[in-house]
Design an enzyme around this catalytic site. Structure first.
Site, PDB file in Angstrom:
ATOM      1  N   TYR A  56     -40.249-110.676  63.152  1.00 45.54           N
ATOM      2  CA  TYR A  56     -40.539-112.104  62.998  1.00 45.54           C
ATOM      3  C   TYR A  56     -42.044-112.343  62.930  1.00 45.54           C
ATOM      4  O   TYR A  56     -42.826-111.838  63.740  1.00 45.54           O
ATOM      5  CB  TYR A  56     -39.957-112.920  64.162  1.00 45.54           C
ATOM      6  CG  TYR A  56     -40.240-114.398  64.039  1.00 45.54           C
ATOM      7  CD1 TYR A  56     -39.596-115.155  63.065  1.00 45.54           C
ATOM      8  CD2 TYR A  56     -41.172-115.023  64.846  1.00 45.54           C
ATOM      9  CE1 TYR A  56     -39.870-116.512  62.913  1.00 45.54           C
ATOM     10  CE2 TYR A  56     -41.452-116.381  64.711  1.00 45.54           C
ATOM     11  CZ  TYR A  56     -40.794-117.114  63.740  1.00 45.54           C
ATOM     12  OH  TYR A  56     -41.073-118.440  63.587  1.00 45.54           O
ATOM     13  N   GLY A  63     -39.254-120.060  61.632  1.00 44.19           N
ATOM     14  CA  GLY A  63     -38.309-121.062  62.098  1.00 44.19           C
ATOM     15  C   GLY A  63     -36.915-120.776  61.575  1.00 44.19           C
ATOM     16  O   GLY A  63     -36.404-119.657  61.669  1.00 44.19           O
TER      17      GLY A  63
END
Length: 516
Positions: A56, A63
């Protein structure tokens, strides 16, 4: 520019450092340990970026879009895009000191070695601060979760040489022009860096730190104005005795009572009950002043504890751990900061409320124990301070509205991925307004109490030496005394400046010595 220098260490910075950089333009330097930690963390990010596994913020979207894996050739664009798309603020510009605090605190976090940016990014952030370049940041855009996203994005945009910024001369120009004028190369973001620059609680924390500094001064100011009001109302200082406060051992209460006692030392006005209106006890707004201001002090102490913890924190998602792992987390949630921002707004409202009640008592001939109506020179012909109290009451009414907590609310965002937010930025913005209003409320009390003490002294009884020092300093600062009606706004503005600058506290301390 300030000659003071603040060194950013790997372990964090202090509240005093934040105020020095935000308000006094202190120069920023990076410690060798911080730069070493930044370089070590970056090596971990580079290693992960070379692997096929999705991470990530390094090789995925953000998001609710984190499900997409981003190929290496698109990752620089990914980091640029997150900054550009998130720089979506609206509304009035945020104050320069807030933006400088925001930038400095983000620099503090990236210098911790937990965010994975390159050393050149950290150096550029310091260079922009030292050049006095201040990004244009707007009032609205942060929900206080996933960090103060829009405000921080506008700052990151400046590092890229895009958007608008204010130069050291106060002129707003394209950021690229300002960077070039100061010999600063724009940053070309790489993996993780765009995300790292905008994922923190830095805006709300900066505003908390500055509000704590302001409220510390205002709490001391409130003890002084309360003491002046007590004198003008011929109250008793016996309720300030240390032994009375020792049996209810709140430290803030004891400190407030001790301050008032120091200010009132040597007064000829305390304890003189009028023959025509004997009093066993003073009204709550006078007698309970240390209890209310003391509760505010203890609230401030708690808020400072939270701020100190946050100043030692590395708030980002994901974070780089010492063993090289890059882990997602929720440390960007602003709840700890948001709660104390709201708590301080409650304390400010109540402190303003009790000050207004003392002012109203000074102006009411039925409760002021011999003072003229509205402290007027010739009541009826003169209105005195009647409308000054209206202004104060309006400010207190707004303080009460500002005390409604922002942190009790939440609005889901990012397609319900970010389904609970702190609204800490909103809490911080309204606290700044509350601090300004409280300053003005205390200025009105000072104005009324000083006139009341002046009228008492005209009867031949001397006020305390500290009170006389305050009156002399206030008059020298343009705060007019008793007399016929005149244009009041300039006097009140002078009283506000006298309180805001710390001159009120300095005047009292010239006699009492240091006050808490």
């Amino acid at each position: 520019m300030s000659m003071h220098t603040v060194v950013v260490e790997k372990s964090g910075v202090t509240a005093e450092d934040v105020v020095a950089v935000a308000r006094d333009a202190a120069r920023v330097e990076l410690s060798p340990d911080a730069l070493d930690a930044v370089a070590a963390a970056r090596r971990f990010v580079d290693d992960l970026a070379a692997k096929p596994d999705p991470v990530y913020g390094v090789s995925t979207g953000f998001g609710a879009l984190a499900v997409r894996h981003i190929s290496p050739e698109l990752r620089a664009q990914l980091q640029r895009n997150i900054v550009r798309s998130h720089a979506a603020g609206l509304g009035p510009r945020v104050e320069r000191e807030v933006v400088r605090a925001l930038m400095f605190l983000r620099l503090k976090t990236v210098a911790s070695g937990h965010t994975g940016v390159r050393p050149e990014v950290v150096r550029t952030m310091a260079e922009v601060l030292n050049a006095g370049i201040t990004p244009v940041v707007h009032e609205y855009g942060s929900l206080g979760c996933s960090g103060d996203l829009a405000p921080l994005s506008h700052c990151a945009l400046t590092l890229m040489g895009e958007g608008d910024a204010e130069g050291p001369d106060g002129t707003v120009r394209p950021a690229g022009e300002l960077l070039a004028a100061h010999g600063i190369a724009p940053v070309e973001l790489r993996e993780k860096e765009g995300l790292a620059l905008l994922n923190g609680t830095d805006g709300m924390l900066g505003m908390l730190v500055m509000a704590c500094a302001d409220l510390a001064r205002l709490l001391t100011s409130a003890d002084i104005t309360a003491a002046l009001s007590l004198e003008a109302l011929l109250g008793t200082d016996r309720v300030l005795a240390p032994e009375l406060h020792a049996i209810r051992p709140h430290p803030g209460q004891a400190a407030a009572a001790a301050n008032m006692l120091k200010v009132l030392h040597g007064s000829g006005l305390t304890g003189h009950h009028q023959d025509d209106a004997p009093r066993v006890q003073d009204a709550y707004s006078v007698r309970c002043a240390p209890q209310v201001a003391g509760a505010g002090r203890d609230t401030l102490a708690h808020a400072r504890t939270v701020a100190e913890r946050e100043l030692a924190a590395a708030v980002d998602n994901p974070v780089v751990l010492p063993d090289g792992r890059v882990e997602s987390n929720g440390n960007f949630h602003g709840a700890p900061v948001a709660y104390v921002l709201d708590f301080l707004a409650v304390a400010a409202a109540d402190l303003g409320s009790i000050a207004e009640r003392r002012t109203d008592r000074l102006l009411d001939k039925n409760r002021s124990h011999g003072l003229p109506p509205f402290l007027a020179h010739d009541a009826g012909v003169d209105s005195g301070l009647m409308i000054a109290q209206y202004t104060q009451a309006a400010l207190v009414a707004e303080l009460k509205r500002l005390a409604v907590p922002a942190s009790a609310d939440s609005i889901p965002s990012s397609a319900m991925q970010e389904d609970h937010v702190s609204l800490g930025w909103s809490a911080a913005r309204k606290l700044r307004t509350a601090v300004d209003n409280l300053t003005r409320v205390l200025a009105v009390e000072l104005y009324a109490a000083a006139r009341g003490v002046e009228l008492r002294q005209a009867e031949g009884v001397a006020a305390a030496p500290a009170s006389r020092a305050v009156l002399d300093a206030a008059r020298a600062a343009g705060v007019g005394g008793a007399g016929e009606d005149r244009f009041l706004a300039p006097d009140m503005a002078a009283a506000e400046a006298f309180v805001r600058s710390g001159a009120l506290v300095a005047a009292a301390e010239s006699v009492t010595g240091p006050l808490a």
